[in-house]
Design an enzyme around this catalytic site. Structure first.
Site, PDB file in Angstrom:
ATOM      1  N   GLU A  46       9.619   1.892  10.915  1.00  9.73           N
ATOM      2  CA  GLU A  46      10.582   2.986  10.770  1.00  9.73           C
ATOM      3  C   GLU A  46       9.780   4.277  10.866  1.00  9.73           C
ATOM      4  OE1 GLU A  46      13.677   2.841  10.887  1.00  9.73           O
ATOM      5  OE2 GLU A  46      13.982   0.705  10.524  1.00  9.73           O
ATOM      6  N   GLY A  62       2.655   4.386  13.527  1.00 11.17           N
ATOM      7  CA  GLY A  62       3.514   3.253  13.894  1.00 11.17           C
ATOM      8  C   GLY A  62       3.098   2.654  15.233  1.00 11.17           C
ATOM      9  N   LYS A 100       0.840  -1.200   0.000  1.00 14.57           N
ATOM     10  CA  LYS A 100       0.000   0.000   0.000  1.00 14.57           C
ATOM     11  C   LYS A 100       0.876   1.252   0.000  1.00 14.57           C
ATOM     12  CE  LYS A 100      -2.024   2.758   3.025  1.00 14.57           C
ATOM     13  NZ  LYS A 100      -2.053   3.939   2.167  1.00 14.57           N
ATOM     14  N   CYS A 110      13.237  11.546   6.910  1.00 18.12           N
ATOM     15  CA  CYS A 110      13.329  11.135   8.317  1.00 18.12           C
ATOM     16  C   CYS A 110      14.760  11.285   8.815  1.00 18.12           C
ATOM     17  CB  CYS A 110      12.844   9.698   8.470  1.00 18.12           C
ATOM     18  SG  CYS A 110      13.652   8.604   7.327  1.00 18.12           S
ATOM     19  N   GLY A 139       6.590   5.440   8.382  1.00 19.94           N
ATOM     20  CA  GLY A 139       5.664   6.573   8.443  1.00 19.94           C
ATOM     21  C   GLY A 139       5.793   7.279   9.776  1.00 19.94           C
ATOM     22  N   SER A 140       4.696   7.859  10.220  1.00 16.93           N
ATOM     23  CA  SER A 140       4.754   8.689  11.421  1.00 16.93           C
ATOM     24  C   SER A 140       4.733   7.840  12.694  1.00 16.93           C
ATOM     25  CB  SER A 140       3.565   9.645  11.421  1.00 16.93           C
ATOM     26  OG  SER A 140       2.380   8.885  11.477  1.00 16.93           O
ATOM     27  N   GLU A 197       9.612  16.571  15.619  1.00 16.59           N
ATOM     28  CA  GLU A 197       9.886  16.439  14.186  1.00 16.59           C
ATOM     29  C   GLU A 197       8.937  17.361  13.413  1.00 16.59           C
ATOM     30  OE1 GLU A 197       8.678  12.899  11.958  1.00 16.59           O
ATOM     31  OE2 GLU A 197      10.719  12.814  11.189  1.00 16.59           O
ATOM     32  N   GLN A 207       0.951  19.746   5.085  1.00 13.28           N
ATOM     33  CA  GLN A 207       2.345  19.759   5.537  1.00 13.28           C
ATOM     34  C   GLN A 207       2.873  21.206   5.552  1.00 13.28           C
ATOM     35  OE1 GLN A 207       4.351  16.973   6.636  1.00 13.28           O
ATOM     36  NE2 GLN A 207       5.607  18.706   7.307  1.00 13.28           N
TER      37      GLN A 207
HETATM   38  P1  NAD Z   1       1.752   8.385   7.965  1.00 12.09           P
HETATM   39  O1  NAD Z   1       1.998   7.627   9.228  1.00 12.09           O
HETATM   40  O2  NAD Z   1       0.665   9.357   7.938  1.00 12.09           O
HETATM   41  O3  NAD Z   1       1.443   7.369   6.771  1.00 12.09           O
HETATM   42  C1  NAD Z   1       2.339   6.328   6.441  1.00 12.09           C
HETATM   43  C2  NAD Z   1       1.532   5.208   5.787  1.00 12.09           C
HETATM   44  O4  NAD Z   1       0.676   4.623   6.767  1.00 12.09           O
HETATM   45  C3  NAD Z   1       0.626   5.679   4.645  1.00 12.09           C
HETATM   46  O5  NAD Z   1       0.644   4.720   3.617  1.00 12.09           O
HETATM   47  C4  NAD Z   1      -0.732   5.735   5.317  1.00 12.09           C
HETATM   48  O6  NAD Z   1      -1.799   5.580   4.419  1.00 12.09           O
HETATM   49  C5  NAD Z   1      -0.647   4.549   6.261  1.00 12.09           C
HETATM   50  N1  NAD Z   1      -1.594   4.592   7.387  1.00 12.09           N
HETATM   51  C6  NAD Z   1      -2.157   5.679   7.963  1.00 12.09           C
HETATM   52  N2  NAD Z   1      -2.985   5.287   8.979  1.00 12.09           N
HETATM   53  C7  NAD Z   1      -2.924   3.937   9.033  1.00 12.09           C
HETATM   54  C8  NAD Z   1      -3.530   2.957   9.864  1.00 12.09           C
HETATM   55  N3  NAD Z   1      -4.375   3.287  10.834  1.00 12.09           N
HETATM   56  N4  NAD Z   1      -3.236   1.660   9.663  1.00 12.09           N
HETATM   57  C9  NAD Z   1      -2.370   1.297   8.690  1.00 12.09           C
HETATM   58  N5  NAD Z   1      -1.770   2.182   7.854  1.00 12.09           N
HETATM   59  C10 NAD Z   1      -2.037   3.487   8.034  1.00 12.09           C
HETATM   60  O7  NAD Z   1       3.158   9.042   7.556  1.00 12.09           O
HETATM   61  P2  NAD Z   1       3.472   9.947   6.266  1.00 12.09           P
HETATM   62  O8  NAD Z   1       2.900  11.285   6.522  1.00 12.09           O
HETATM   63  O9  NAD Z   1       3.144   9.240   5.011  1.00 12.09           O
HETATM   64  O10 NAD Z   1       5.070  10.021   6.309  1.00 12.09           O
HETATM   65  C11 NAD Z   1       5.767  10.967   7.073  1.00 12.09           C
HETATM   66  C12 NAD Z   1       6.385  10.318   8.284  1.00 12.09           C
HETATM   67  O11 NAD Z   1       7.165   9.192   7.866  1.00 12.09           O
HETATM   68  C13 NAD Z   1       7.355  11.208   9.029  1.00 12.09           C
HETATM   69  O12 NAD Z   1       7.066  11.170  10.406  1.00 12.09           O
HETATM   70  C14 NAD Z   1       8.725  10.612   8.767  1.00 12.09           C
HETATM   71  O13 NAD Z   1       9.679  10.795   9.752  1.00 12.09           O
HETATM   72  C15 NAD Z   1       8.398   9.182   8.582  1.00 12.09           C
HETATM   73  N6  NAD Z   1       9.419   8.514   7.764  1.00 12.09           N
HETATM   74  C16 NAD Z   1      10.279   7.675   8.398  1.00 12.09           C
HETATM   75  C17 NAD Z   1      11.291   7.038   7.689  1.00 12.09           C
HETATM   76  C18 NAD Z   1      12.221   6.102   8.389  1.00 12.09           C
HETATM   77  O14 NAD Z   1      12.784   5.257   7.725  1.00 12.09           O
HETATM   78  N7  NAD Z   1      12.410   6.209   9.684  1.00 12.09           N
HETATM   79  C19 NAD Z   1      11.404   7.237   6.315  1.00 12.09           C
HETATM   80  C20 NAD Z   1      10.519   8.115   5.695  1.00 12.09           C
HETATM   81  C21 NAD Z   1       9.515   8.740   6.437  1.00 12.09           C
END
Ligand code: NAD
Length: 478
Positions: A248, A231, A173, A282, A226-227, A380, A329
């Site tokens: 991550e 997570g 996804k 990130c 993701g966030s 962040e 954002q």
């Molecule tokens: P997000 O958490 O909003 O979304 C990430 C993914 O999770 C998306 O595909 C989203 O649709 C999905 N998602 C959202 N709610 C969900 C749920 N309840 N159940 C399952 N999946 C769900 O994050 P974002 O805004 O896409 O990305 C930005 C964040 O990602 C920042 O905080 C950044 O630090 C982090 N990030 C981390 C790394 C790393 O490797 N540490 C790399 C890139 C980005």
């Protein structure tokens, strides 16, 4: 007519229940494409297809999996300019950054083509006479891959490639903001000889599609980037049903600059790490911790370099910094500029909304002089906003660097071997950089962090096997 990107389920391209639109953040009048939004029924169908395909794929020869991954990698590399264009248009990083990301994605598939063949076990003598012990690695099963928007080709690649290499089936996804990149990767994978059900693409919301993947008892493992908030939610749900999970998440990465550093090199590291890719990494350096002896000179030079950065359309030649990915954002970045001013941080430069020829989410990179307790120095932001903290000594700088709930990466600029060695041993992070920006990592070595940044085994390189395989110990008496 904008292109309609469809979902890929059990070897077929499927419509969704509704459609969504993917916008160009450099030009809001440019629609990148329409995509078919999957719902929980599509998700269930994809997961069932993956579960049915698991046994056969797990028993394919490593050569077959290597050939598939090699073909995917070759096509991505041959088309990296075109894929880079799509990425720059959909996510907003500059064209050179986007082409480099596409190249990286191609190299990742190539690397894991080799890893398919290197999956090794061991054979040991038992402590009992006449008994042999074999330790081998087997696929985990169905892997749910949930990706963020900021590296829409590289992050999916570094999850999908090891999953397939180690014999797993995938339900992928992409983030809602970048369906075009997810679809382009799926299109290439669909033509590389992957049997129906082994790889599935679902575009849709996290709440519906992502949640259904996380909750499904047929999904054996979830790899998420993701966030922190999402997570943590995924961690609770997967723990309840004991699925394997790899998270991550965020970062608030420090870059320490000591008085003995090469000033130009340190400023370059800060500029690259803090503001390139619009700070939407990130691994971005958002805390610049500078020793008092060089503080004022460093700030003056960084300010000068920031003023020379060209912010604009991601596809325009010469643009250094593309737009912010979307309105929300941009609003978040602006609200942190406000927070910084209100909590008494000294504003050095930037943070202004900019208008360009096209309607886009443009802002100038911002710099503050902050105190360690300020929110802009602790939370962040995920945009082109950095702060400088003054340190009395290397020891003070390291204490400040480690004083964070995150632990993804940290950098040090110095000419002192003693401090560089101490830093590599004592930075509480997953990745430590000396005289390099905190952002920018190789694709064949482990990626990941500690504390609030990561959970579970590392991604990338041969360490990826920890997550994408499970270990079996077999005993034979003969
Ligand atoms: P997000 O958490 O909003 O979304 C990430 C993914 O999770 C998306 O595909 C989203 O649709 C999905 N998602 C959202 N709610 C969900 C749920 N309840 N159940 C399952 N999946 C769900 O994050 P974002 O805004 O896409 O990305 C930005 C964040 O990602 C920042 O905080 C950044 O630090 C982090 N990030 C981390 C790394 C790393 O490797 N540490 C790399 C890139 C980005």
């Amino acid at each position: 007519m904008a292109q309609l990107f469809k979902n890929y389920i059990n070897g077929r391209w499927e419509n969704g229940v509704t459609t969504g639109v993917s916008e160009n953040p450099s030009d809001l009048d440019d629609v990148v494409g329409e995509y078919a939004r999957a719902d929980s029924n599509h998700t269930e169908a994809a997961i069932r297809a993956a579960a049915s395909a698991c046994d056969a794929w797990a028993h394919t020869t490593p050569q077959r999996r290597a050939d598939v991954l090699d073909q995917i990698g070759s096509e991505v590399l041959v088309r990296k300019e075109e894929l880079g264009q799509l990425l720059a248009r959909e996510e907003g990083k500059t064209l050179p950054e986007a082409v480099a990301e596409a190249g990286r994605a191609g190299n990742i598939f190539k690397y894991f083509a080799g890893e398919s063949l290197r999956s090794a076990g061991e054979r040991l003598a038992s402590v009992r006479p006449g008994v042999d012990v074999e330790v081998s690695r087997e696929p985990v099963g169905v892997v749910g891959i949930i990706a963020p928007w900021n590296f829409p080709l590289a992050i999916p690649a570094w999850k999908i490639a090891p999953a397939l290499a180690h014999g797993n089936c995938v339900v992928f996804k992409p983030a809602e903001l970048v369906p075009g990149c997810g679809w382009a990767l799926a299109d290439i994978i669909s033509r590389a000889g992957v049997p129906a059900g082994v790889f599935n693409l679902l575009m849709g919301s996290g709440r519906q599609v992502g949640q259904a993947m996380v909750d499904s008892p047929l999904v054996d493992a979830i790899s998420f980037t993701g966030s922190v908030a999402t997570g943590e939610q995924i961690l609770r749900a997967t723990a309840a049903r004991r699925a394997k999970v790899q998270l991550e998440m965020g970062g608030k990465n420090p870059l320490i600059v000591l008085a003995d550093a090469d000033l130009e090199q340190a400023v370059e590291c800060a500029l690259q790490g803090s503001f390139f890719s619009t700070g939407q990494r990130c691994t971005a350096s958002s805390r610049l911790i500078v020793e008092a002896g060089v503080h004022d000179r460093f700030v003056a030079r960084l300010r000068e370099r920031m003023l020379a950065l060209r912010v604009g359309h991601a596809l325009t030649r010469g643009t250094d910094i593309g737009p912010v990915v979307n309105r929300s954002q941009l609003e978040q970045n602006q609200s942190y500029i406000e927070i910084g001013r209100n909590e008494g941080a000294e504003h050095v430069v930037g943070g202004d909304l900019l208008s360009r020829e096209t309607r886009g989410h443009f802002m100038s990179p911002a710099l503050f002089l902050a105190q360690p307790q300020h929110r802009i120095a602790r939370e962040e932001i995920f945009g082109p906003v950095a702060c400088v903290l003054k340190a009395d000594s290397y020891e003070h700088a390291l204490t400040l660097a480690n004083d964070t709930p995150f632990g993804l990466c940290a950098g040090l600029c110095t000419t002192s071997l003693k401090h560089a060695t101490h830093f590599k041993r004592n930075a509480k992070v997953g990745m430590a950089m000396v005289n390099l920006p905190t952002a920018g990592v190789d694709y064949h070595v482990p990626f990941g962090g500690r504390k609030g940044s990561s959970h579970g085994p590392r991604e990338q390189g041969r360490y990826a096997a920890e997550f994408y395989t499970t270990v079996k110990t077999a005993y034979t008496f003969a």
